[in-house]
Design a protein around this motif. Structure first.
Motif, PDB file in Angstrom:
ATOM      1  N   PRO A 126       0.809  -1.228   0.000  1.00  0.00           N
ATOM      2  CA  PRO A 126       0.000   0.000   0.000  1.00  0.00           C
ATOM      3  C   PRO A 126       0.840   1.275   0.000  1.00  0.00           C
ATOM      4  O   PRO A 126       0.496   2.249  -0.676  1.00  0.00           O
ATOM      5  CB  PRO A 126      -0.816  -0.133   1.291  1.00  0.00           C
ATOM      6  CG  PRO A 126      -0.952  -1.602   1.485  1.00  0.00           C
ATOM      7  CD  PRO A 126       0.367  -2.172   1.050  1.00  0.00           C
ATOM      8  N   ARG A 130       0.730   4.039  -2.999  1.00  0.00           N
ATOM      9  CA  ARG A 130       0.410   5.432  -2.683  1.00  0.00           C
ATOM     10  C   ARG A 130       1.465   6.376  -3.256  1.00  0.00           C
ATOM     11  O   ARG A 130       1.143   7.402  -3.871  1.00  0.00           O
ATOM     12  CB  ARG A 130       0.293   5.624  -1.172  1.00  0.00           C
ATOM     13  CG  ARG A 130      -0.055   7.061  -0.762  1.00  0.00           C
ATOM     14  CD  ARG A 130      -0.185   7.214   0.740  1.00  0.00           C
ATOM     15  NE  ARG A 130       1.063   6.907   1.418  1.00  0.00           N
ATOM     16  CZ  ARG A 130       1.231   5.853   2.213  1.00  0.00           C
ATOM     17  NH1 ARG A 130       0.232   5.005   2.424  1.00  0.00           N
ATOM     18  NH2 ARG A 130       2.387   5.636   2.806  1.00  0.00           N
ATOM     19  N   GLU A 131       2.728   6.006  -3.097  1.00  0.00           N
ATOM     20  CA  GLU A 131       3.803   6.864  -3.592  1.00  0.00           C
ATOM     21  C   GLU A 131       3.802   6.915  -5.118  1.00  0.00           C
ATOM     22  O   GLU A 131       3.975   7.981  -5.720  1.00  0.00           O
ATOM     23  CB  GLU A 131       5.155   6.336  -3.086  1.00  0.00           C
ATOM     24  CG  GLU A 131       6.325   7.241  -3.405  1.00  0.00           C
ATOM     25  CD  GLU A 131       7.631   6.732  -2.812  1.00  0.00           C
ATOM     26  OE1 GLU A 131       8.684   7.284  -3.182  1.00  0.00           O
ATOM     27  OE2 GLU A 131       7.591   5.775  -2.000  1.00  0.00           O
ATOM     28  N   ARG A 133       1.251   6.354  -7.181  1.00  0.00           N
ATOM     29  CA  ARG A 133       0.049   7.032  -7.687  1.00  0.00           C
ATOM     30  C   ARG A 133       0.108   8.540  -7.490  1.00  0.00           C
ATOM     31  O   ARG A 133      -0.653   9.272  -8.137  1.00  0.00           O
ATOM     32  CB  ARG A 133      -1.192   6.462  -6.997  1.00  0.00           C
ATOM     33  CG  ARG A 133      -1.612   5.077  -7.461  1.00  0.00           C
ATOM     34  CD  ARG A 133      -2.228   5.081  -8.846  1.00  0.00           C
ATOM     35  NE  ARG A 133      -3.467   5.814  -8.886  1.00  0.00           N
ATOM     36  CZ  ARG A 133      -4.658   5.297  -8.603  1.00  0.00           C
ATOM     37  NH1 ARG A 133      -4.761   4.022  -8.261  1.00  0.00           N
ATOM     38  NH2 ARG A 133      -5.736   6.039  -8.667  1.00  0.00           N
TER      39      ARG A 133
END
Length: 320
Positions: A126, A130-131, A133
């Motif tokens: 995750p 997150r990074e 995206r």
């Protein structure tokens, strides 16, 4: 008449029709829509005599008249109407498939099929997504979370673009890059004779029952190898599919285990550093050798490779 034209339907294998007919289907559909050979040829950007010959070969291959001709104008026969409906559905499906794969390759909004080992899904993956995206907000992911051998089977079959795995496979057809490693710990119940210590040798639990992952999991192979190096074969009491379940079995006093650090500390167990052996597992990125990368896959691969040596930094979870 060439050999292909001379074939009858009875002589063709069931899977040969598509290869024989596919180049002519769009031509047939255009003539069926216009009911005029010349106008259809203009739309297709091909000479009218070439289109006429192609239609004649199509009818000869099928052994049925698709058109009734009236000069340059044509009308569909009953067989032609039935064939047109099927061809239109087939061409529409091809168009949808082509658009789908085109969108998947789009640098800004494509899709990545990404596999990873079970406990990497708690915190590490995750955080990575997150990074990534943050700079690629419209890229979509198909996530596959499973054990090592099952994931490699999907990779070999082309169902995955990339996967995080451990231990690192060494086999033809796969490219593997080491990203990071994680120290494994000997996990014992809180009331165990070693629970008051900070470190231990694996040989000290040679007589204890072990709880491990099932055969086929990377961590199971590593456990078996490390125990063999310590001079014993582990006596397996329980086999499971998920590392935190194993930790719960240890907490219940049902055995000891060799596990990566937990994402969240668990009560009822003591986690010891293993000494006298290099008790680690390497985390690597794998992909098919020679497979061209769509733009979003290439971007994500570069992103992951740039994390080599610090994949697990700041995360306590690991691969299963």
């Amino acid at each position: 008449m060439d050999d292909e034209t001379a074939r009858t339907g009875a002589e063709l294998a069931p899977d040969a029709w598509a290869a024989l007919l596919a180049p002519r289907l769009a031509q047939f559909a255009a003539v069926a829509r216009h009911e005029h050979v010349t106008r259809a040829a203009q739309q297709l950007g091909m000479p009218q005599p070439t289109l006429s010959r192609s239609l004649a070969r199509l009818e000869a291959d099928l052994g049925v008249a698709l058109f009734a001709r009236q000069g340059r104008a044509v009308r569909l026969t009953r067989a032609g109407v039935a064939f047109r409906d099927a061809v239109e559905r087939a061409l529409a499906e091809v168009e949808r498939a082509a658009e789908s794969v085109r969108l998947e390759a789009d640098p800004g909004s494509g899709r990545i099929a990404f596999g990873f080992l079970h406990t990497l899904g708690w915190e590490t993956v995750p955080g990575l997504l997150r990074e990534f995206r943050a700079d690629h907000p419209r890229v979509r992911f198909q996530l596959v979370q499973t054990y090592g051998e099952a994931m490699l089977e999907r990779l070999r079959a082309g169902a995955l673009d990339l996967c995080l795995t451990s231990p690192l496979p060494d086999e033809p057809g796969l490219v593997v890059r080491r990203l990071d490693e994680q120290r494994l710990r000997l996990v014992v119940p809180a009331g165990h004779r070693l629970a008051g210590r900070r470190r231990a040798r694996l040989a000290e639990v040679a007589s204890d029952p072990f709880v491990t992952l099932e055969p086929g999991y990377g961590l199971r192979r590593i456990t078996d190898t490390l125990c063999a190096e310590a001079g014993f074969a582990p006596r397996i009491a329980f086999e499971g599919e998920e590392a935190e379940t194993l930790r719960g079995l240890v907490a219940a006093g049902l055995g000891v285990s060799l596990l990566p650090p937990p994402a969240v500390p668990r009560r009822g167990v003591t986690e010891l550093d293993v000494v006298g052996q290099r008790a680690v597992r390497e985390i690597g990125l794998a992909w098919l050798d020679g497979q061209p990368d769509a733009a979003p896959v290439a971007a994500f691969k570069r992103f992951l490779l740039s994390r080599a040596g610090r994949l697990l930094l700041g995360a306590q979870g690991g691969a299963s």
